[in-house]
Design a protein around this motif. Structure first.
Motif, short mmCIF file in Angstrom:
data_model
loop_
_atom_site.label_atom_id
_atom_site.label_comp_id
_atom_site.label_asym_id
_atom_site.label_seq_id
_atom_site.Cartn_x
_atom_site.Cartn_y
_atom_site.Cartn_z
N PRO A 12 0.85 -1.19 0.00
CA PRO A 12 0.00 0.00 0.00
C PRO A 12 0.89 1.24 0.00
CG PRO A 12 0.12 -0.91 2.22
CD PRO A 12 0.91 -1.83 1.33
N PHE A 14 0.89 5.61 -0.29
CA PHE A 14 0.24 6.91 -0.43
C PHE A 14 1.32 7.98 -0.28
CE2 PHE A 14 -2.01 10.54 1.66
CZ PHE A 14 -2.71 10.94 0.55
N GLU A 16 4.44 8.08 -1.44
CA GLU A 16 5.68 7.43 -0.99
C GLU A 16 6.77 7.55 -2.06
OE1 GLU A 16 6.00 6.73 1.94
OE2 GLU A 16 4.18 5.84 2.79
N ASP A 39 -2.64 4.69 -3.55
CA ASP A 39 -3.93 5.14 -3.03
C ASP A 39 -4.19 6.60 -3.42
OD1 ASP A 39 -6.27 4.72 -1.63
OD2 ASP A 39 -5.39 5.19 0.32
N ASN A 65 -8.49 8.65 -2.93
CA ASN A 65 -7.84 8.12 -1.73
C ASN A 65 -8.87 7.38 -0.88
OD1 ASN A 65 -7.21 8.81 1.42
ND2 ASN A 65 -5.42 8.19 0.26
N GLY A 67 -7.72 4.99 1.74
CA GLY A 67 -7.16 4.56 3.03
C GLY A 67 -6.31 3.32 2.90
N ALA A 71 -6.57 -0.05 0.52
CA ALA A 71 -5.49 -0.36 -0.42
C ALA A 71 -5.06 -1.82 -0.27
CB ALA A 71 -4.31 0.58 -0.20
N ALA A 91 4.61 -2.20 3.77
CA ALA A 91 4.24 -0.81 3.46
C ALA A 91 5.19 -0.20 2.45
CB ALA A 91 4.21 0.01 4.74
N GLY A 92 4.66 0.78 1.71
CA GLY A 92 5.43 1.44 0.66
C GLY A 92 6.49 2.39 1.17
N ASP A 93 6.61 2.53 2.49
CA ASP A 93 7.61 3.45 3.04
C ASP A 93 8.86 2.73 3.54
OD1 ASP A 93 6.53 2.27 5.28
OD2 ASP A 93 5.73 4.11 6.15
N ARG A 134 5.49 6.18 20.35
CA ARG A 134 4.99 5.11 19.49
C ARG A 134 4.97 3.78 20.23
NH1 ARG A 134 3.60 4.34 13.87
NH2 ARG A 134 2.50 6.25 13.55
N ARG A 180 -9.54 2.57 6.73
CA ARG A 180 -8.47 3.53 7.05
C ARG A 180 -7.67 3.08 8.26
NH1 ARG A 180 -8.36 7.79 3.86
NH2 ARG A 180 -10.11 7.93 2.42
N TYR A 181 -6.97 4.02 8.90
CA TYR A 181 -6.23 3.65 10.11
C TYR A 181 -7.19 2.99 11.09
CZ TYR A 181 -2.14 6.38 8.73
OH TYR A 181 -1.05 6.85 8.09
N GLY A 213 1.41 8.96 8.70
CA GLY A 213 0.18 9.72 8.52
C GLY A 213 -0.72 9.62 9.75
N LEU A 214 -0.29 8.80 10.73
CA LEU A 214 -1.12 8.58 11.92
C LEU A 214 -1.13 9.83 12.80
CD1 LEU A 214 -2.67 6.23 13.39
CD2 LEU A 214 -0.60 5.90 14.71
N1 LIG Z 1 -1.21 7.88 5.57
C1 LIG Z 1 -1.79 7.09 4.67
N2 LIG Z 1 -1.12 6.01 4.28
C2 LIG Z 1 -1.68 5.25 3.34
C3 LIG Z 1 -2.96 5.56 2.79
N3 LIG Z 1 -3.23 4.64 1.89
C4 LIG Z 1 -2.18 3.82 1.86
N4 LIG Z 1 -1.21 4.17 2.74
C5 LIG Z 1 0.08 3.46 3.00
O1 LIG Z 1 -0.02 2.73 4.22
C6 LIG Z 1 1.26 2.52 4.80
C7 LIG Z 1 1.24 2.83 6.29
O2 LIG Z 1 1.03 4.19 6.52
P1 LIG Z 1 1.88 5.04 7.57
O3 LIG Z 1 1.29 6.39 7.61
O4 LIG Z 1 3.33 4.92 7.26
O5 LIG Z 1 1.55 4.29 8.95
P2 LIG Z 1 2.54 3.87 10.14
O6 LIG Z 1 3.81 3.38 9.55
O7 LIG Z 1 1.77 2.82 10.87
O8 LIG Z 1 2.72 5.10 10.94
C8 LIG Z 1 2.23 3.37 4.00
O9 LIG Z 1 2.92 2.50 3.10
C9 LIG Z 1 1.31 4.33 3.24
O10 LIG Z 1 1.90 4.72 2.04
C10 LIG Z 1 -3.67 6.70 3.25
O11 LIG Z 1 -4.78 7.03 2.85
N5 LIG Z 1 -3.04 7.44 4.19
#
Ligand SMILES: Nc1nc2c(ncn2[C@@H]2O[C@H](COP(=O)(O)OP(=O)(O)O)[C@@H](O)[C@H]2O)c(=O)[nH]1
Ligand SMILES: [Mg+2]
Length: 244
Positions: A12, A14, A16, A39, A65, A67, A71, A91-93, A134, A180-181, A213-214
């Motif tokens: 997923p 968004f 990134e 997304d 988008n 969430g 995704a 995750a894509g990050d 966290r 979403r989250y 994004g949290l």
């Molecule tokens: N923030 C956010 N992330 C999304 C969304 N859709 C997909 N993602 C992806 O979900 C993954 C987790 O999000 P992230 O904000 O990094 O959450 P965290 O790592 O749990 O703090 C990432 O790879 C985002 O790119 C969206 O609508 N909002």
């Protein structure tokens, strides 16, 4: 492919653009399908992911988008169409270490679990890597989710590094999962209600300055979802336990 099982990884993503190329490029070679779900990013995530694309990589873009949970569900649906046996989420990050992927997949390949979750709190380096707020939030949400869902060994409900079997994907009502989250808490509740076997394995927490994004306001939603999980477990008619 591992032991004749076809493996997909859903990514997923968004906004990134900073991390997506590395995430795709470092996918282990045993992964048969990499499904990037963009997304509706407003940056160049899709273009970068497509540029990295090889035969095994595909990019699906949501027009709006929806969430992170939505995704992932899009990725699950696609992997079902592809006929894969096990589907992981990374995750894509780039916050999931590809080195951990075999151990995340293993309990499903061994037939010991239907859903595997990474547990970052089991990792000895967690106190150095994970920001303290966290860490505290993760432990608190895991405690609540464990009791709400009735999953006594759950330790890291918020970890996005997961794997699911095809049978579990088929058993779940994918359209009903929170988009979403909070989706991991809702999904864990759904898995527990279906009496699917949830297992955790240690994964390395990765924090390199990626923006999350949290936000605090999401905690209200997550709290509501955990409450809903508890309510559904307590009022839903008990199904007979699966003998396995
Ligand atoms: N923030 C956010 N992330 C999304 C969304 N859709 C997909 N993602 C992806 O979900 C993954 C987790 O999000 P992230 O904000 O990094 O959450 P965290 O790592 O749990 O703090 C990432 O790879 C985002 O790119 C969206 O609508 N909002
Ligand atoms: Mg992240």
């Amino acid at each position: 492919m591992i032991e004749s099982a076809r493996i997909a990884v859903v990514v997923p993503a968004f906004n990134e653009a900073r991390w997506i190329a590395e995430t795709v490029a470092t996918m282990p070679s045993f992964v048969d399908h990499v499904i990037v779900v963009d997304d509706a990013s407003s940056d160049t995530t899709s273009a970068i992911a497509r540029a990295t694309a090889s035969e095994r990589v595909e990019v699906i873009r949501h027009a709006d988008n929806r969430g992170v949970g939505a995704a992932i569900i899009t990725g699950y649906r696609r992997s079902r169409a592809l006929g894969t046996d096990v589907v992981a989420v990374m995750a894509g990050d780039g916050q999931m270490d590809p080195v951990d992927l075999p151990s995340v997949l293993r309990p499903i390949l061994a037939g010991e679990a239907d859903y595997v979750k990474g547990n970052r709190l089991l990792h000895p380096g967690v106190y150095r890597t994970m920001p303290p707020q966290r860490l505290a939030g993760t432990a608190a949400l895991a405690w609540l989710t464990r009791h709400a869902a009735g999953l006594p060994s759950l330790g890291d409900s918020q970890c996005g590094y997961t794997a699911i079997s095809r049978a579990a994907i088929d058993a779940l009502d994918l359209g009903a999962i929170w988009p979403r989250y909070g989706y991991p808490n809702d999904l864990l509740g759904a898995l527990a209600r279906e009496r699917l076997r949830v297992r955790e394995v240690m994964v390395r927490p990765v924090y390199r300055g990626e923006a999350s994004g949290l936000r605090a306001r999401h905690l209200i939603t997550i709290g509501y979802l955990i409450g809903r999980v508890a309510y559904r477990r307590l009022v839903a008619p008990q199904r007979p336990a699966v003998v396995d």
